[in-house]
Design a protein around this motif. Structure first.
Motif, PDB file in Angstrom:
ATOM      1  N   LYS A  84      43.925 -12.021  -0.593  1.00  0.00           N
ATOM      2  CA  LYS A  84      42.557 -11.848  -1.091  1.00  0.00           C
ATOM      3  C   LYS A  84      42.250 -10.412  -1.490  1.00  0.00           C
ATOM      4  CE  LYS A  84      40.438 -15.774   1.199  1.00  0.00           C
ATOM      5  NZ  LYS A  84      39.391 -16.572   0.588  1.00  0.00           N
ATOM      6  N   ASN A 106      37.760  -0.028  -0.911  1.00  0.00           N
ATOM      7  CA  ASN A 106      36.503  -0.439  -0.293  1.00  0.00           C
ATOM      8  C   ASN A 106      36.664  -1.343   0.923  1.00  0.00           C
ATOM      9  OD1 ASN A 106      34.668   0.847  -2.137  1.00  0.00           O
ATOM     10  ND2 ASN A 106      35.380  -0.637  -3.661  1.00  0.00           N
ATOM     11  N   GLU A 108      38.592  -2.340   4.697  1.00  0.00           N
ATOM     12  CA  GLU A 108      39.393  -1.890   5.833  1.00  0.00           C
ATOM     13  C   GLU A 108      39.540  -3.028   6.830  1.00  0.00           C
ATOM     14  OE1 GLU A 108      38.713   2.134   7.442  1.00  0.00           O
ATOM     15  OE2 GLU A 108      38.468   1.095   9.362  1.00  0.00           O
ATOM     16  N   PHE A 109      40.755  -3.570   6.936  1.00  0.00           N
ATOM     17  CA  PHE A 109      41.065  -4.553   7.968  1.00  0.00           C
ATOM     18  C   PHE A 109      41.780  -3.846   9.104  1.00  0.00           C
ATOM     19  CE2 PHE A 109      40.433  -7.669   4.617  1.00  0.00           C
ATOM     20  CZ  PHE A 109      39.937  -8.760   5.295  1.00  0.00           C
ATOM     21  N   ASN A 110      41.595  -4.387  10.278  1.00  0.00           N
ATOM     22  CA  ASN A 110      42.104  -3.758  11.481  1.00  0.00           C
ATOM     23  C   ASN A 110      42.563  -4.911  12.369  1.00  0.00           C
ATOM     24  OD1 ASN A 110      42.083  -2.784  14.105  1.00  0.00           O
ATOM     25  ND2 ASN A 110      40.274  -1.498  13.810  1.00  0.00           N
ATOM     26  N   LEU A 111      43.878  -5.141  12.388  1.00  0.00           N
ATOM     27  CA  LEU A 111      44.416  -6.319  13.088  1.00  0.00           C
ATOM     28  C   LEU A 111      45.106  -5.922  14.385  1.00  0.00           C
ATOM     29  CD1 LEU A 111      46.168  -8.518  10.343  1.00  0.00           C
ATOM     30  CD2 LEU A 111      43.909  -8.833  11.363  1.00  0.00           C
ATOM     31  N   ASN A 112      44.919  -6.727  15.418  1.00  0.00           N
ATOM     32  CA  ASN A 112      45.638  -6.515  16.669  1.00  0.00           C
ATOM     33  C   ASN A 112      47.121  -6.848  16.475  1.00  0.00           C
ATOM     34  OD1 ASN A 112      43.118  -6.064  17.721  1.00  0.00           O
ATOM     35  ND2 ASN A 112      42.905  -8.154  18.519  1.00  0.00           N
TER      36      ASN A 112
ATOM     37  N   ASP B 271      34.244 -12.876   0.538  1.00  0.00           N
ATOM     38  CA  ASP B 271      35.407 -13.754   0.616  1.00  0.00           C
ATOM     39  C   ASP B 271      36.433 -13.191   1.606  1.00  0.00           C
ATOM     40  OD1 ASP B 271      36.915 -15.970  -0.202  1.00  0.00           O
ATOM     41  OD2 ASP B 271      38.019 -14.772  -1.665  1.00  0.00           O
ATOM     42  N   ARG B 272      36.705 -11.884   1.537  1.00  0.00           N
ATOM     43  CA  ARG B 272      37.670 -11.276   2.456  1.00  0.00           C
ATOM     44  C   ARG B 272      37.112 -11.207   3.879  1.00  0.00           C
ATOM     45  NH1 ARG B 272      38.578  -8.220  -2.204  1.00  0.00           N
ATOM     46  NH2 ARG B 272      36.979  -6.712  -1.614  1.00  0.00           N
ATOM     47  N   ALA B 273      35.857 -10.786   4.000  1.00  0.00           N
ATOM     48  CA  ALA B 273      35.276 -10.631   5.340  1.00  0.00           C
ATOM     49  C   ALA B 273      35.248 -11.969   6.071  1.00  0.00           C
ATOM     50  CB  ALA B 273      33.879 -10.034   5.245  1.00  0.00           C
ATOM     51  N   LEU B 275      37.434 -14.077   6.284  1.00  0.00           N
ATOM     52  CA  LEU B 275      38.716 -14.352   6.956  1.00  0.00           C
ATOM     53  C   LEU B 275      38.643 -14.047   8.447  1.00  0.00           C
ATOM     54  CD1 LEU B 275      41.329 -12.860   4.465  1.00  0.00           C
ATOM     55  CD2 LEU B 275      40.994 -15.270   5.046  1.00  0.00           C
ATOM     56  N   LEU B 276      37.831 -13.073   8.806  1.00  0.00           N
ATOM     57  CA  LEU B 276      37.725 -12.698  10.220  1.00  0.00           C
ATOM     58  C   LEU B 276      36.342 -13.004  10.792  1.00  0.00           C
ATOM     59  CD1 LEU B 276      39.786  -9.397  10.541  1.00  0.00           C
ATOM     60  CD2 LEU B 276      40.474 -11.733  10.982  1.00  0.00           C
ATOM     61  N   ILE B 300      36.886 -11.098  14.847  1.00  0.00           N
ATOM     62  CA  ILE B 300      37.266 -12.093  15.857  1.00  0.00           C
ATOM     63  C   ILE B 300      37.990 -11.263  16.910  1.00  0.00           C
ATOM     64  CG2 ILE B 300      38.536 -14.224  16.326  1.00  0.00           C
ATOM     65  CD1 ILE B 300      38.500 -14.847  13.373  1.00  0.00           C
ATOM     66  N   PRO B 301      37.405 -11.104  18.103  1.00  0.00           N
ATOM     67  CA  PRO B 301      37.945 -10.131  19.053  1.00  0.00           C
ATOM     68  C   PRO B 301      39.463 -10.217  19.245  1.00  0.00           C
ATOM     69  CG  PRO B 301      35.898 -11.040  19.870  1.00  0.00           C
ATOM     70  CD  PRO B 301      36.216 -11.794  18.621  1.00  0.00           C
ATOM     71  N   GLU B 302      40.009 -11.450  19.388  1.00  0.00           N
ATOM     72  CA  GLU B 302      41.448 -11.529  19.670  1.00  0.00           C
ATOM     73  C   GLU B 302      42.323 -11.234  18.441  1.00  0.00           C
ATOM     74  OE1 GLU B 302      39.850 -15.821  19.591  1.00  0.00           O
ATOM     75  OE2 GLU B 302      39.126 -13.802  19.980  1.00  0.00           O
ATOM     76  N   ILE B 303      41.737 -11.261  17.239  1.00  0.00           N
ATOM     77  CA  ILE B 303      42.541 -11.051  16.017  1.00  0.00           C
ATOM     78  C   ILE B 303      42.344  -9.645  15.445  1.00  0.00           C
ATOM     79  CG2 ILE B 303      43.046 -11.873  13.680  1.00  0.00           C
ATOM     80  CD1 ILE B 303      43.707 -13.965  15.768  1.00  0.00           C
ATOM     81  N   GLY B 304      41.089  -9.253  15.229  1.00  0.00           N
ATOM     82  CA  GLY B 304      40.851  -7.942  14.642  1.00  0.00           C
ATOM     83  C   GLY B 304      39.497  -7.885  13.969  1.00  0.00           C
ATOM     84  N   MET B 305      39.288  -6.855  13.141  1.00  0.00           N
ATOM     85  CA  MET B 305      37.990  -6.728  12.481  1.00  0.00           C
ATOM     86  C   MET B 305      38.158  -6.288  11.039  1.00  0.00           C
ATOM     87  SD  MET B 305      36.453  -3.221  13.941  1.00  0.00           S
ATOM     88  CE  MET B 305      35.532  -3.137  12.424  1.00  0.00           C
ATOM     89  N   VAL B 306      37.084  -6.439  10.270  1.00  0.00           N
ATOM     90  CA  VAL B 306      37.113  -6.083   8.856  1.00  0.00           C
ATOM     91  C   VAL B 306      35.801  -5.409   8.500  1.00  0.00           C
ATOM     92  CG1 VAL B 306      36.419  -8.461   8.331  1.00  0.00           C
ATOM     93  CG2 VAL B 306      37.221  -6.998   6.488  1.00  0.00           C
ATOM     94  N   GLU B 307      35.892  -4.443   7.586  1.00  0.00           N
ATOM     95  CA  GLU B 307      34.701  -3.755   7.114  1.00  0.00           C
ATOM     96  C   GLU B 307      34.836  -3.583   5.607  1.00  0.00           C
ATOM     97  OE1 GLU B 307      33.332  -0.559   9.888  1.00  0.00           O
ATOM     98  OE2 GLU B 307      33.216   0.548   7.988  1.00  0.00           O
ATOM     99  N   GLU B 308      33.831  -4.050   4.875  1.00  0.00           N
ATOM    100  CA  GLU B 308      33.840  -3.946   3.410  1.00  0.00           C
ATOM    101  C   GLU B 308      32.683  -3.065   2.984  1.00  0.00           C
ATOM    102  OE1 GLU B 308      35.652  -5.380   0.953  1.00  0.00           O
ATOM    103  OE2 GLU B 308      36.998  -6.613   2.162  1.00  0.00           O
TER     104      GLU B 308
END
Lengths: 372, 372
Positions: A84, A106, A108-112, B271-273, B275-276, B300-308
């Motif tokens: 995406k 624009n 920023e993903f942050n994955l565990n 659309d990207r955000a 995903l989490l 999603i705490p166990e997966i990660g975070m996203v910022e657009e």
């Protein structure tokens, strides 16, 4: 690990690596993809314990390598995220605390991340003299036999395809004990002699990775696994242990009746007649040969009946009445797909053999259905 | 009934008629298609009691009419049979004992028929002054509102689309009570004033039959049904009885904040955000406006975070923090699909209004999610 890469290039590599990720979700690490960034380039690894994939991207295709390293991250999430992202450069960086940052202008993903040491060792060895075959030949061999293998886990051996390697040829055989499909390929000279059973499921996944038809692929055979190498991809599959039934004696040398018919005629007739074959698994059709006309018929009493006529092109032997599964016959014909097809019979209770008269490398067998 | 027709011509007509055949199988006759061969041509009729379709093929397109008559036959079987027949002429003949013979050179199907008198009377009346609208406009109106209607049978009224006809315009509204989509179309002068609720399901089926975008279609409105006429097809749909909620007061006249943003930027970011965004139905996103930058984030705490981050093109009003469903926002944006989009707010608990700044005919509304 820290590097910069174009979105479309990483996506192409992920498209291959994702195919090795387990869908079953039982062991969390098997839902992951391992990134290994070395001085030569980027390796992506995935495995579901029955098969494993390692893809390689040479460093020339990476915009910038800032630092090397290894990271294990959720396969489905990294795949969907990169898919995406806009087609621009992406920075992929591991930061303290087992986090993977995936950033564009624009976004920023942050994955565990998981611990890279927990990822299974794939044991991707090589042999000195692998078997060499074109991707197109290998794909044809799997596509023309795979459908005949069994889906029943109760007889695990029949859920695989038998590879019999001898005299510089491979003979692939699949059977669910009601039908059989056998496809032979001649190889360039090889010393290899072997008899293996490869799971049908992993072979089907492997064929999805084969896109360069004329390329050659290598097949490295070990005691309990086979490793295929092609197009910067290594693909490992476990073997099914056990002895595949000896199917050679099932295909007779001589026949009481041989019929040559137009492929289009018989395929169309069986395809239509199957519309009114009863809804059980077998979908029985009645096949009656009288002089030079085949009558194929079927009925569902509450709906109606159908009768198809096919003129025989060539006939050696006497008239015959026999019944068989429309699904099995349709599957067998689909694998053959030629201008003419030859059906061979030994009475109404012995297996029917179906071949392309111009190609001796493929043999289809289906067991008739007794209707009395 | 006895006639000869080309396979492709009958297939084209069956492709339309099959859409009216019930999939539910409860009343056997509703699984059937009625053939009515008259001196003018062939009618095919199908109905599932909620909607009905009658298609007409003029006699010029039929190879030969040998005798007129009516036959009712399984819709699914006649459709599949004709589809698999070769593209040559087919003879379709009713014979004694309620049988339908369908024959080509080498094929003979023989289907049981139902009693033609048992087939429901479709009551396809017409009115003198129907509403006239292009197929393209009608399709757009349904496609841009349909997604917002409810799937919950517990409030039947919300499973329909409201058609409010007055002052020579149609205003279509759909809502599931958490979001709303409203689309207006101006008509050529009409006297008609009406307020109806048409089931969303039948409207979606109707749009599948609309292929000639520039053609005009007629809309004949009766007390408990609407009949559409277009391209030799008559399409009847029942209405949902009851009063649609008055949604006009939901859309305010003035707003505390109005934001203009690039459609591509905001659609991509959401659309990207998404995903989490957590896996429940709502998929909540956090939307924070500060100066001229929107930050959309989710985790999603166990997966990660996203910022657009999205740069605002134009802004009237003060900074705001609000949460909403990513799915509802994505659906609303998909319906709009323009170069820019304007978002209008009245604080963080009042509905968000989304419009195309260059098109006042479409209004989207979504209710924010309280996250505290």
């Amino acid at each position: 690990m820290n590097f910069i890469i174009k979105q479309n290039i990483l996506m192409e590599q992920l498209n291959n690596a994702i195919k090795g990720v387990s869908n079953k979700n039982l062991i969390p690490i098997l839902n992951c993809i391992k990134f290994e960034l070395t001085k030569d380039g980027l390796y992506l690894l995935s495995t579901d314990n029955e098969m494993a994939i390692r893809t390689f991207l040479p460093k020339e295709k990476i915009e910038e390598i800032i630092s090397l390293g290894e990271v294990v991250v959720s396969g489905r999430y990294i795949y969907e995220i990169v898919k995406k992202l806009p087609n621009e450069v992406i920075t992929i960086e591991e930061v303290a605390g087992s986090k993977l940052f995936i950033t564009t202008t624009n976004t920023e993903f942050n994955l565990n991340c998981n611990n890279a040491n927990d990822f299974p060792n794939l044991e991707l060895e090589t042999k000195e003299n692998p078997i060499v075959i074109t991707e197109a030949d290998f794909k044809a061999m799997v596509n023309q036999t795979s459908f005949a293998s069994s889906l029943q886990e109760s007889r695990p051996i029949l859920t695989g395809i038998n590879f019999l390697i001898r005299n510089s040829s491979i003979e692939c055989t699949a059977t669910d004990s009601y039908r059989l499909s056998k496809r032979k390929i001649d190889l360039k000279s090889t010393e290899e002699e072997n008899n293996l059973i490869i799971p049908n499921r992993t072979l089907v996944e492997l064929t999805k990775l084969l896109v360069e038809d004329e390329n050659e692929m290598e097949m490295h055979i070990f005691t309990n696994k086979v490793i295929f190498r092609f197009d910067n991809i290594e693909f490992l599959t476990r073997l099914i242990s056990g002895t595949f039934p000896d199917t050679e004696k099932l295909i007779p040398e001589s026949f009481e009746l041989e019929l040559k018919v137009s492929y289009r005629d018989i395929f169309g007739a069986i395809d239509r007649a199957s519309l009114l074959s009863s809804g059980d698994d077998k979908n029985t059709l009645l096949f009656e040969l009288k002089n030079d006309v085949i009558k194929i018929s079927s009925n569902i009493p509450e709906i109606g009946m159908v009768e198809e006529k096919i003129k025989v092109v060539d006939k050696k032997g006497d008239d015959l009445t026999i019944s068989f599964s429309s699904k099995f016959m349709t599957d067998a014909l689909r694998a053959i797909n030629s201008e003419f097809v030859v059906l061979k019979f030994n009475g109404d209770i012995k297996p029917i053999i179906i071949v392309d008269p111009n190609n001796t490398l493929l043999t289809e067998l289906i067991v008739p259905i007794r209707t009395y």
